[in-house]
Design an enzyme around this catalytic site. Structure first.
Site, short mmCIF file in Angstrom:
data_model
loop_
_atom_site.label_atom_id
_atom_site.label_comp_id
_atom_site.label_asym_id
_atom_site.label_seq_id
_atom_site.Cartn_x
_atom_site.Cartn_y
_atom_site.Cartn_z
N THR A 40 -10.36 10.45 5.28
CA THR A 40 -9.73 9.13 5.18
C THR A 40 -8.46 9.03 6.01
OG1 THR A 40 -10.64 9.03 2.96
CG2 THR A 40 -8.94 7.45 3.47
N ALA A 46 -2.85 2.58 8.50
CA ALA A 46 -1.70 3.26 9.13
C ALA A 46 -0.36 2.62 8.80
CB ALA A 46 -1.90 3.36 10.64
N HIS A 49 3.78 1.86 3.50
CA HIS A 49 4.11 0.72 2.64
C HIS A 49 5.52 0.84 2.09
CE1 HIS A 49 0.10 -0.96 2.71
NE2 HIS A 49 -0.40 0.25 2.48
N LYS A 249 -5.22 -4.49 -1.14
CA LYS A 249 -4.12 -5.24 -0.52
C LYS A 249 -4.62 -6.32 0.42
CE LYS A 249 -1.04 -1.30 -0.94
NZ LYS A 249 -2.05 -0.33 -1.45
N SER A 338 1.34 6.83 2.63
CA SER A 338 2.80 6.65 2.46
C SER A 338 3.38 7.64 1.46
CB SER A 338 3.09 5.23 1.95
OG SER A 338 2.28 4.28 2.59
N CYS A 432 -10.80 1.22 27.87
CA CYS A 432 -12.18 1.63 28.19
C CYS A 432 -12.73 2.62 27.17
CB CYS A 432 -12.26 2.18 29.61
SG CYS A 432 -11.87 3.93 29.75
C1 FAD Z 1 -9.52 1.40 4.42
C2 FAD Z 1 -8.31 2.19 4.01
C3 FAD Z 1 -7.03 1.73 4.32
C4 FAD Z 1 -5.91 2.45 3.92
N1 FAD Z 1 -4.66 2.05 4.33
C5 FAD Z 1 -3.58 2.75 3.95
C6 FAD Z 1 -2.29 2.39 4.42
O1 FAD Z 1 -2.13 1.51 5.25
N2 FAD Z 1 -1.22 3.07 3.93
C7 FAD Z 1 -1.35 4.06 3.02
O2 FAD Z 1 -0.34 4.58 2.58
N3 FAD Z 1 -2.57 4.48 2.61
C8 FAD Z 1 -3.68 3.86 3.08
N4 FAD Z 1 -4.91 4.27 2.70
C9 FAD Z 1 -5.03 5.45 1.85
C10 FAD Z 1 -4.86 6.75 2.66
O3 FAD Z 1 -5.57 6.69 3.88
C11 FAD Z 1 -5.36 7.89 1.81
O4 FAD Z 1 -4.70 7.83 0.57
C12 FAD Z 1 -5.09 9.25 2.42
O5 FAD Z 1 -5.53 9.32 3.76
C13 FAD Z 1 -5.79 10.30 1.58
O6 FAD Z 1 -5.54 11.56 2.14
P1 FAD Z 1 -6.23 12.85 1.52
O7 FAD Z 1 -5.63 14.00 2.21
O8 FAD Z 1 -6.19 12.78 0.04
O9 FAD Z 1 -7.79 12.68 1.88
P2 FAD Z 1 -8.57 12.93 3.26
O10 FAD Z 1 -7.82 12.50 4.43
O11 FAD Z 1 -9.93 12.35 3.08
O12 FAD Z 1 -8.66 14.52 3.34
C14 FAD Z 1 -9.53 15.26 2.51
C15 FAD Z 1 -10.06 16.43 3.32
O13 FAD Z 1 -10.83 17.26 2.46
C16 FAD Z 1 -11.92 17.75 3.19
N5 FAD Z 1 -12.97 18.16 2.27
C17 FAD Z 1 -13.71 17.38 1.46
N6 FAD Z 1 -14.61 18.13 0.80
C18 FAD Z 1 -14.42 19.41 1.20
C19 FAD Z 1 -15.05 20.63 0.88
N7 FAD Z 1 -16.11 20.72 0.04
N8 FAD Z 1 -14.60 21.77 1.48
C20 FAD Z 1 -13.56 21.74 2.34
N9 FAD Z 1 -12.94 20.59 2.69
C21 FAD Z 1 -13.37 19.44 2.12
C22 FAD Z 1 -12.32 16.57 4.06
O14 FAD Z 1 -13.10 16.97 5.19
C23 FAD Z 1 -10.99 15.99 4.44
O15 FAD Z 1 -10.53 16.49 5.67
C24 FAD Z 1 -6.06 3.61 3.13
C25 FAD Z 1 -7.35 4.08 2.84
C26 FAD Z 1 -8.46 3.40 3.33
C27 FAD Z 1 -9.82 3.94 3.10
#
Ligand code: FAD
Length: 473
Positions: A40, A46, A49, A249, A338, A432
């Site tokens: 994600t 990006a 907030h 949002k 954030s 491109c």
């Molecule tokens: C459409 C959308 C818009 C958003 N906009 C915003 C925004 O503007 N501002 C904001 O603050 N937040 C925003 N968010 C939320 C934000 O993007 C997420 O909260 C954040 O990126 C989550 O990070 P994470 O590290 O928890 O998850 P991820 O980035 O998904 O990382 C999890 C990692 O775990 C790995 N993984 C999963 N399973 C396994 C496994 N079995 N073994 C090993 N590795 C594994 C995955 O490959 C991945 O790399 C948005 C989310 C979405 C979907």
């Protein structure tokens, strides 16, 4: 044997690795994909907030406000693109203006600074391209935009330089515990550790259930986007939100740190990142309510990200109830980007309750990057004199040099695919979308990595861009 095993290298895992790397600990990060930031974290709005949206008293409110301040400082230290452009939440009728009043009051309770409610004229003075139907807006000057994948990469690069072991292509498949030691089995081997931090994003419930009882459920909700060319990048100068609803949002229109315009997302229950005609039509129709004259003909890419919506309605940041020593930073939906550094510090504090943590005598906290197109003419000449590869432009849209691409391929976390090069130095990010430079980047990957052209990946394993030789000498 590791002191801590972190599962997942998204923004949460990378932030946790960054802070833990300052301590005298043996830390491993297990990531299923071939690069950091492949979940994600690479596909979202990006936005950093300001913190007026979450309900006061929630973990979201606390970590959003604290995390946003930390990110401002981290981006400065780690040389990551960041811009405090401010946000406007626009209202079209009296009901929206009531919502805006509620957001304003929430923001005050959450500790967000400089919030202001604007009338129609004040709103149009700031953003002349907004719809004439707008009645007013909430102005949040501390809201910012960032490059999420570059932030995650920078955090992990420093962590690795401080001794953290990043194990890419290691998908966690099973977890067990005996005699206070966790055994984490991946697609590549077994790792043993005293503590585990679960930062696996949309799969964090599945990872927890490999060893613990069901404590939460993640629902996957897709959000689709348009990314428009830089010719549209100045359409608005703030992030323009509409009033939030139960599903999130809402659709925003925002400049990006790279100078483009981003428009989206919708919200559909789905676990894939395919974009759909219906989803994009919805985004488009909704966006033009607030910014009517967006030129969607200048779209250069569509993409989708998946939210990790959980059934508690708040971030899950706690030790597992059923497995001592196993810490969940799970269900991290928006504003997770954030909040990430603040969530990571929560994990560090938890660990301090479990074992004595000592800071290393020396550790890195900063990082610097060469961005050729941002250098002065003198600096460019100096660099080219030292290394002529900085004098060869490979990506003409973004003015990215061969020197920067080679640096990405041989960096602390080496780029192994065309998209990984793009995430590190922007080659292929322009109008491109790699149409001209993609082949040249592939050639450089072949030369620098000593691989066959047939092994060049666009992105993940299995995305080889060439399938067979046509003429064999
Ligand atoms: C459409 C959308 C818009 C958003 N906009 C915003 C925004 O503007 N501002 C904001 O603050 N937040 C925003 N968010 C939320 C934000 O993007 C997420 O909260 C954040 O990126 C989550 O990070 P994470 O590290 O928890 O998850 P991820 O980035 O998904 O990382 C999890 C990692 O775990 C790995 N993984 C999963 N399973 C396994 C496994 N079995 N073994 C090993 N590795 C594994 C995955 O490959 C991945 O790399 C948005 C989310 C979405 C979907």
């Amino acid at each position: 044997m590791y002191d801590v095993i972190i599962i997942g290298a998204g923004i949460v895992g990378c932030s946790t690795a960054y802070y833990l790397s300052q301590y005298d600990l043996k830390v491993a990060v297990l990531e299923a994909c071939n690069d950091v930031s492949m979940g994600t974290t690479r596909a979202n709005s990006a936005i950093i907030h300001a913190g007026y949206d979450p309900e006061p008293g929630t973990l979201m409110a606390r970590h959003n406000v604290k995390g946003a301040l930390m990110i401002r400082e981290l981006c400065r230290r780690l040389d990551v693109p960041y811009k405090q452009c401010g946000a406007l939440v626009v209202g079209f009728d009296d009901k929206d203006m009531e919502t805006i009043q509620t957001l304003y009051e929430r923001g005050l309770v959450n500790g967000v600074e400089f919030l202001k409610i604007l009338n129609r004229e004040e709103t149009h003075d700031l953003e002349p391209q907004l719809s004439a139907d707008i009645k007013g807006a909430l102005l949040a000057p501390t809201s910012a935009i960032v490059s999420p994948w570059e932030l995650a990469l920078a955090l992990m690069e420093v962590a690795v330089e401080n001794g953290v072991e990043l194990k890419l292509n290691n998908k966690v498949e099973a977890i067990s515990k005996s005699d206070e030691v966790f055994t984490v089995r991946t697609s590549e081997g077994e790792y043993h550790g005293r503590y585990v931090v679960n930062a696996a994003g949309i799969y964090s419930d599945a990872i927890h259930e490999m060893i613990g009882q069901k404590e939460f459920t993640i629902t996957k909700t897709k959000g689709e986007y348009y990314l428009l060319d830089k010719s549209e990048g100045r359409r608005v100068s703030h992030t323009i939100f509409q009033c939030p609803s139960k599903v999130g949002k809402g659709v925003l229109v925002s400049p990006t740190v790279h100078g483009n315009l981003i428009v989206g997302p919708n919200a559909e229950d789905s676990d894939n990142t395919d974009t759909t005609y219906e989803g994009l039509q919805f985004v488009r129709k909704t966006a033009v309510r607030s910014v009517p004259f967006i030129s969607f003909g200048d779209n250069i890419r569509n993409f989708a990200g998946i939210r990790a919506k959980n059934d508690r309605g708040d971030f899950i940041v706690e030790e597992s109830h059923s497995v001592p020593g196993f810490y969940n930073i799970a269900g991290i939906m928006s504003p997770g980007l954030s909040s990430a550094p603040s969530l990571a510090l929560e994990a560090v504090d938890w660990l301090k309750g479990k074992m004595e943590l000592h800071k290393k005598a020396e550790y890195k906290e900063t990082r610097k990057k060469v961005r050729f197109n941002q250098l002065s003419a003198e600096e460019k000449n100096e660099l080219i004199k030292k290394d002529p590869r900085y004098g060869r432009i490979i990506c003409r849209c973004e003015t990215v040099t061969e020197g920067e691409i080679v640096e990405a391929i041989h960096g602390v976390i080496p780029a192994v695919s065309i998209d990984a090069v793009k995430r590190r130095c922007n080659a292929g990010m322009g109008r491109c979308q790699g149409g001209f430079c993609g082949g040249k980047v592939a050639e450089i990957l072949v030369r620098e990595r000593g691989i066959s052209p047939l092994d060049v990946l666009q992105n993940q394993r299995g995305t080889n861009i060439l399938v067979r030789e046509l003429k064999v000498k």
